[in-house]
Design an enzyme around this catalytic site. Sequence first.
Site, short mmCIF file in Angstrom:
data_model
loop_
_atom_site.label_atom_id
_atom_site.label_comp_id
_atom_site.label_asym_id
_atom_site.label_seq_id
_atom_site.Cartn_x
_atom_site.Cartn_y
_atom_site.Cartn_z
N ASP A 93 5.16 -23.28 6.13
CA ASP A 93 5.32 -23.46 7.57
C ASP A 93 6.82 -23.43 7.76
O ASP A 93 7.53 -24.39 7.43
CB ASP A 93 4.76 -24.83 8.00
CG ASP A 93 4.81 -24.97 9.51
OD1 ASP A 93 5.88 -24.71 10.08
OD2 ASP A 93 3.79 -25.34 10.12
N HIS A 94 7.33 -22.31 8.27
CA HIS A 94 8.79 -22.13 8.17
C HIS A 94 9.56 -23.17 8.99
O HIS A 94 10.73 -23.38 8.76
CB HIS A 94 9.20 -20.69 8.51
CG HIS A 94 9.25 -20.35 9.96
ND1 HIS A 94 8.16 -20.00 10.68
CD2 HIS A 94 10.29 -20.32 10.83
CE1 HIS A 94 8.51 -19.76 11.93
NE2 HIS A 94 9.80 -19.94 12.05
N ARG A 137 0.83 -1.21 0.00
CA ARG A 137 0.00 0.00 0.00
C ARG A 137 0.86 1.26 0.00
O ARG A 137 0.49 2.27 -0.57
CB ARG A 137 -0.83 0.00 1.30
CG ARG A 137 -2.27 -0.29 1.07
CD ARG A 137 -2.97 -0.41 2.40
NE ARG A 137 -4.24 -1.06 2.22
CZ ARG A 137 -5.37 -0.42 1.96
NH1 ARG A 137 -5.39 0.88 1.88
NH2 ARG A 137 -6.48 -1.09 1.77
N ASP A 172 -0.71 -20.19 17.33
CA ASP A 172 0.52 -19.60 16.78
C ASP A 172 1.61 -20.65 16.53
O ASP A 172 2.38 -20.54 15.59
CB ASP A 172 1.03 -18.53 17.77
CG ASP A 172 2.14 -17.67 17.19
OD1 ASP A 172 1.98 -17.19 16.06
OD2 ASP A 172 3.18 -17.48 17.86
N GLU A 226 10.61 -19.95 24.02
CA GLU A 226 11.18 -18.67 23.60
C GLU A 226 11.37 -17.81 24.83
O GLU A 226 10.52 -17.82 25.74
CB GLU A 226 10.22 -17.95 22.65
CG GLU A 226 10.11 -18.61 21.29
CD GLU A 226 9.20 -17.82 20.37
OE1 GLU A 226 9.70 -17.02 19.59
OE2 GLU A 226 7.97 -18.02 20.47
N LYS A 280 13.42 -25.61 8.28
CA LYS A 280 14.61 -25.64 9.15
C LYS A 280 15.40 -26.91 8.86
O LYS A 280 14.84 -28.01 8.82
CB LYS A 280 14.21 -25.58 10.63
CG LYS A 280 13.66 -24.23 11.05
CD LYS A 280 13.35 -24.21 12.53
CE LYS A 280 12.56 -22.98 12.91
NZ LYS A 280 13.36 -21.78 13.14
N LYS A 313 6.10 -18.50 25.47
CA LYS A 313 6.91 -17.28 25.40
C LYS A 313 7.34 -16.93 26.82
O LYS A 313 6.70 -17.33 27.79
CB LYS A 313 6.09 -16.14 24.82
CG LYS A 313 5.66 -16.41 23.38
CD LYS A 313 5.84 -15.20 22.51
CE LYS A 313 5.40 -15.46 21.08
NZ LYS A 313 6.50 -15.64 20.14
N LYS A 361 1.50 -18.24 7.10
CA LYS A 361 0.61 -18.54 8.19
C LYS A 361 0.12 -17.24 8.81
O LYS A 361 0.77 -16.22 8.59
CB LYS A 361 1.32 -19.42 9.22
CG LYS A 361 2.36 -18.70 10.08
CD LYS A 361 2.85 -19.58 11.18
CE LYS A 361 2.02 -19.39 12.42
NZ LYS A 361 2.64 -18.50 13.41
N HIS A 410 3.53 -25.42 13.44
CA HIS A 410 4.94 -25.81 13.53
C HIS A 410 5.14 -27.12 14.30
O HIS A 410 5.84 -28.02 13.85
CB HIS A 410 5.77 -24.72 14.22
CG HIS A 410 5.63 -23.36 13.61
ND1 HIS A 410 5.45 -23.16 12.27
CD2 HIS A 410 5.64 -22.12 14.16
CE1 HIS A 410 5.38 -21.86 12.03
NE2 HIS A 410 5.48 -21.21 13.16
C1 BG6 Z 1 6.13 -17.73 14.27
C2 BG6 Z 1 5.25 -17.27 15.39
O1 BG6 Z 1 5.39 -18.51 13.36
O2 BG6 Z 1 7.19 -18.51 14.79
C3 BG6 Z 1 6.06 -16.47 16.41
O3 BG6 Z 1 4.21 -16.46 14.89
C4 BG6 Z 1 7.24 -17.28 16.88
O4 BG6 Z 1 5.26 -16.10 17.53
C5 BG6 Z 1 8.02 -17.81 15.69
O5 BG6 Z 1 8.05 -16.42 17.66
C6 BG6 Z 1 9.11 -18.75 16.14
O6 BG6 Z 1 9.91 -19.04 15.04
P1 BG6 Z 1 11.44 -19.41 15.23
O7 BG6 Z 1 11.89 -19.77 13.86
O8 BG6 Z 1 12.10 -18.21 15.80
O9 BG6 Z 1 11.45 -20.56 16.19
#
Ligand code: BG6
Length: 512
Positions: free
Chosen positions: A185-186, A47, A243, A224, A190, A348, A156, A248
């Site tokens: 889904d990152h 935007r 989340d 985390e 990994k 967290k 996501k 994940h």
């Molecule tokens: C994201 C979440 O998908 O993954 C975040 O939305 C989280 O809240 C993050 O912190 C964690 O990813 P990574 O790769 O740092 O473990």
Amino acid sequence: MIQPENQILVIFGASGDLTKRKLIPAIFDLAKQNLLPDKFAIIGVGRTKLDDFNFRKKMNADLYKYGDASPEDKNLVDQFCEKLYYQALNTSDLEEYSLLKEKINLLLKELSIPANIIFYLSTPPSLYEIIPENLAKTGLNNSNKNSGWKRLIVEKPFGTDLESAKKLNRSLLNFFNENQIYRIDHYLGKETVQNVLVTRFANGIFEPLWNRNFIDRVEITSSESIGVEGRGGYYDHSGVLRDMVQNHLLQIVGLIAMEPPVEISPLSIRNETMKVFQSLRSLKVEDVKKNVIRAQYVSSTIKGEKVPGYRDEEGVSDNSRTETFVAMKFFIDNWRWSGVPFLIRVGKRLPTRVTEVVVHFKKTPHTLFRNISSADHQQNQLVIRIQPDEGLLLKFGTKVPGAGFQVQDVNMDFHYSDLNNTHLPSAYERLLLDCMLGDSTLYARGDAVEVAWEFVQPILDVWKKDCEVPLYGYPAGTWGPNDEVKGLLDDAGKDWRYPCKNLSNDGEYCEL
Ligand code: BG6
């Protein structure tokens, strides 16, 4: 290494955080390794009113700030940024898509390449339905041999519950085929998550033990130390279950628990993950009450510094009941895993940043060495360290030298960092390259996403009637409501693995 076909990547949400922090740095890393197509361009769409020049300038500076670029890379960075273009667009306004189409056509002509295009949705999820529809209405979704292929990457969150995920799937499928849709889904990107497959299926020593006869329980911890970091507005409507768990962590469960795939291909791997998800025992109301613990961090002092509680975070409601911590036990009802508890602990503001899978093996069938203290020797454990300090750790007992038969635990420890000259690609680097190559193995399939939602939906339903289960408060920097979490292990002698001690001594957890 195969090089991707010539193509254009269009990133919707180009003025957002993900683009500058993850996507552009990941693509730059691909450029550094010569893995990009010969002819390639990125069009950022957002935007914010920007032109090509200013978008390039911004990304150029951000590559040093958020990416791996160092001053020695200046020439490379400058060359890379020449591939960047920008189109300001109100994505909800169909008419404006003709501007994008024009820009794409111009570039295709300039590069003289077929219309192979990836559209990456890195926008607020409220736009995930409208953008594909508008792309289709503008004729930008046509995939065929003559006009080139089109792929759609969707970030996501994929829905906020079962219903919305189904609706989103239906809507996307109106405009793109399943094999064009790449749900990211990152965690699957990994390196260490993928190494689960290699550890299991490229070694003869683990797989024979990988079942209910030898494994006592499987524990997955994803902790985390940070809080919600300015994302309170999003997080307060999400919580850690949506989340992290639905996507994940269940994907990790899929890889840990799957049967050997027929081959390493999108179809085989994703079929096997799907079967795991289908075998997850459905949670009844009673199971949720007993086996799913939720909690929220409260303010505490860590290393002399006051840390705010979740409710003090910007964007979070003063009386929020959103969970920032979940610990749960569940079962996979199939031949291999019958009766083996799977445990997840995620949150967290825990004491450290670590994601690991701990496979706890069963005790020896007979105790020969009677004077072993459980503090010195526990059940054998295989720890798959997903991050940080990626690697594999095998814990087993060995004889303490000297008289008698004292046993103590020792480690066989592999760290990825011990491999010389090995570049550990970021998750986005791997996943973007895969999509450019048309390989969806490490992307989530629509039906699997729905089944994963089906599994967590009963938890959301029970929590909705808020008074049914307690929400605990845990001091930031601790391992959550530990007595309750330990209570998930059915034997008082068992415990979770604690990669580090509590950082805060500020009081006990309490019910909120
Ligand atoms: C994201 C979440 O998908 O993954 C975040 O939305 C989280 O809240 C993050 O912190 C964690 O990813 P990574 O790769 O740092 O473990």
